[in-house]
Motif scaffolding. Structure first.
Motif, short mmCIF file in Angstrom:
data_model
loop_
_atom_site.label_atom_id
_atom_site.label_comp_id
_atom_site.label_asym_id
_atom_site.label_seq_id
_atom_site.Cartn_x
_atom_site.Cartn_y
_atom_site.Cartn_z
N THR A 295 0.81 -1.21 0.00
CA THR A 295 0.00 0.00 0.00
C THR A 295 0.85 1.27 0.00
O THR A 295 0.36 2.34 -0.36
N TRP A 296 2.11 1.18 0.41
CA TRP A 296 2.94 2.39 0.42
C TRP A 296 4.16 2.31 -0.50
O TRP A 296 4.73 3.35 -0.84
N CYS A 297 4.53 1.11 -0.94
CA CYS A 297 5.71 1.03 -1.81
C CYS A 297 5.36 0.63 -3.23
O CYS A 297 6.25 0.42 -4.05
N LEU B 240 -2.66 -1.61 -3.08
CA LEU B 240 -2.50 -2.94 -2.51
C LEU B 240 -2.65 -4.02 -3.59
O LEU B 240 -1.90 -5.00 -3.62
N LEU B 241 -3.58 -3.81 -4.50
CA LEU B 241 -3.91 -4.82 -5.51
C LEU B 241 -3.23 -4.56 -6.85
O LEU B 241 -3.58 -5.17 -7.86
N GLY B 242 -2.23 -3.69 -6.86
CA GLY B 242 -1.43 -3.50 -8.06
C GLY B 242 -2.18 -2.92 -9.24
O GLY B 242 -1.81 -3.14 -10.39
N SER C 107 1.69 9.89 4.90
CA SER C 107 1.56 8.50 5.35
C SER C 107 2.58 7.60 4.66
O SER C 107 3.22 6.76 5.30
N ASP C 108 2.73 7.76 3.34
CA ASP C 108 3.69 6.94 2.59
C ASP C 108 5.12 7.17 3.10
O ASP C 108 5.90 6.23 3.26
N ARG C 109 5.45 8.41 3.37
CA ARG C 109 6.80 8.71 3.84
C ARG C 109 7.05 8.15 5.24
O ARG C 109 8.15 7.71 5.56
#
Length: 409
Positions: free
Chosen positions: A132-134, A347-349, A142-144
Motif C-alpha cells: 500500500t505504500w511502496c 495494494l492490488l497493483g 503517510s507513505d513517507r
C-alpha cells in the motif's frame, strides 16, 4: 483455543481458519470472540457445534471503520464502544483459563487483546500490506512515514509481535513479512485465506449471452445503500448490443427492500429471474439491463463476472484475486472513502481502479467491457497480489504446531 477477530472481513478469514482447524484436528475445542458487529459470519458454524461464541457483541455505526474518519470514531464512542470493549476485555480475562492459546485475526485491537490474555498467542495480520505504500505513485505524509519505518506496521505493534508469548505471526504477503523480519518479528506468509472457499464455476446457460457485471456495494448499512445508488447510476448508459446482467452480491437480506425501492426509483420493474439456478433473492428489469439481488451469493456469483464495480473491502480483494478486474467509486464513508480506495488500488497493483465520478466509472466500464486484453492484464495483477487458495490450511498447520494446544483443548 480462543479466536479473536475485529470486522466482517476478519470474521470470514477466521471462519476459514476454523474450518481448516476442524479438518486437521476435529476434537479441538474452539471459541470465538468477535470484537466488531454481532458475529453473524459464525452463525452456521455455531449451529453445527464447530465453535462457541463468547462475549458481548453489538453493531457499531462505523461498522468497525472508526479509524477511517473522526466522524466514525465519534459515532462509535457515543454508541458505547468504550463500554463494549471493556466488557469484551473482562470476558477475555474470564475465559483465559479455559483455553490453551489465543489466535488474533485483524490489526492492533485483537493483537492487544491476545497479548493481554496472558496466554500464548498467534496473530494473523490481515489488513496491512507494504504494497500500500511502496507500490505505485504515492508521496503523501503517510507513505513517507511507512517508508521511514520500512513497514506498514507500527513500532508498538512490532513490540507486541516480538513478545515471548507470541508464537506465530502471519502476514498476507511475503513483502510484508520481510518488512517485519527486519524489525525482529518472526513473520511468515504461508498463504492468503481470503482466496479459500470461492467457487470457480462458469456462468450458467441463462447468462452466457449477457455481459456480466458484479456489483459490490458493501455489507454495512446504510452506507451500502448510498453506494448502491451511486454505482447503479454509473452503469448507465451501457452498450445495448447484448443484454447486461448486473449481479448484486449482498452480505444478507437486510437491504433487499431498500435496494428494491432504489431500483424502482431508477425505472426498473420487478421480474421473475430467468432461471432458478441463479439463486437470486429478487430480479429487476429495465430495457436490456437485468439486475439480480443475491443475499449470500458472492462465492457463487463472483467467478461468473467479467468485470466488477465496487465499494467493498474484502469482497473486492477476493474478486480481483479470481482474475476479474474491478472499478471502485469512493463515497463519504465511513468505510469506502477516497483514502481507502487509493490504498486498496495500490495494494492490488491496479487490479481495481478508483474512479472520481459516476461518469468516469461509466467510461472506464465501457472500456473494460470492450478491451479483453486490458481485462486480462488487470486480472493477472489481481491474481499475483492475492495469491492462490490454500492459505487457511497452511495457517492451521502452523497454529497446531506452534501454539500450545495440548491439555485436551
Amino acid at each position: 483455543m480462543l479466536l479473536i477477530s475485529n470486522g466482517h472481513g476478519e470474521d470470514l478469514i477466521t471462519l476459514r481458519i476454523i474450518e481448516a482447524l476442524r479438518n486437521q484436528r476435529p476434537q479441538l475445542t474452539l471459541k470465538v470472540l468477535p470484537l466488531v458487529g454481532t458475529g453473524g459470519s459464525f452463525k452456521a458454524a455455531i449451529e453445527k457445534g464447530w465453535v462457541q461464541q463468547v462475549g458481548p457483541s453489538a453493531p457499531l455505526p462505523s461498522g468497525g471503520f472508526s479509524n477511517q474518519s473522526l466522524r466514525g470514531l465519534l459515532a462509535d464512542l457515543f454508541a458505547g464502544l468504550p463500554l463494549l470493549t471493556w466488557q469484551q476485555w473482562r470476558c477475555l480475562r474470564k475465559h483465559r483459563s479455559e483455553v490453551g492459546a489465543v489466535l488474533a485475526v485483524g490489526d492492533l485491537l485483537p493483537l492487544l487483546m491476545a497479548w493481554g490474555s496472558g496466554r500464548p498467542f498467534g496473530f494473523v495480520g490481515t489488513p496491512k500490506s507494504d504494497y500500500t505504500w511502496c507500490s505505485g505513485p504515492g508521496r503523501d505524509l503517510s507513505d513517507r512515514y511507512h517508508a521511514l519505518k520500512g513497514s506498514e506496521w507500527d513500532p508498538w505493534e512490532w513490540l507486541l509481535m516480538r513478545n515471548e508469548r507470541c508464537r506465530l505471526v502471519v502476514t498476507r504477503d511475503r513483502l510484508t513479512a520481510r518488512g517485519l523480519r527486519k524489525h525482529g518479528v518472526r513473520a511468515e506468509a504461508p498463504g492468503n485465506p481470503m482466496m479459500d472457499g470461492l467457487s470457480n464455476a462458469t456462468a450458467p446457460a441463462s447468462l452466457t449471452r449477457c455481459r456480466r457485471i458484479l456489483l459490490l456495494c458493501g455489507s454495512r448499512m446504510p452506507e451500502a445503500e448510498r453506494n448502491f445508488s451511486r454505482l447503479l447510476l454509473g452503469l448507465a448508459p451501457l452498450p445495448s448490443d447484448r443484454p447486461i446482467a448486473v449481479l448484486v452480491a449482498l452480505g444478507s437480506t437486510a437491504g433487499l427492500q431498500s435496494l428494491g425501492s432504489e431500483l424502482k426509483r431508477q425505472g426498473f420493474q420487478s421480474s421473475p429471474p430467468p432461471s432458478d439456478a441463479l439463486q437470486a433473492g429478487a430480479c429487476w428489469l429495465k430495457g436490456h439491463v437485468l439486475v439480480l439481488l443475491g443475499p449470500g451469493q458472492f462465492d457463487l456469483w463472483a467467478p461468473w463476472a467479467e468485470v466488477g464495480v465496487a465499494t467493498a473491502g474484502t469482497a473486492t480483494e477476493q474478486l480481483v484475486g479470481l482474475g476479474i478486474p474491478a472499478l471502485s467509486l469512493p463515497g463519504k464513508g465511513p468505510q469506502f472513502t477516497q483514502g481507502f480506495a487509493k490504498r486498496q488500488s495500490r495494494l492490488l497493483g491496479g487490479a481495481v481502479r478508483s474512479c472520481q465520478s459516476s461518469h468516469e466509472l461509466n467510461t472506464r466500464l465501457n472500456q473494460l467491457l470492450e478491451d479483453s486484453s486490458l481485462r486480462l492484464q488487470m486480472g493477472r495483477r489481481g491474481r499475483e497480489r492475492m495469491g492462490p487458495a490454500g492459505g487457511s490450511e497452511a495457517i492451521a498447520k502452523r497454529v497446531l504446531i506452534q501454539l500450545p494446544l495440548g491439555r485436551g483443548y
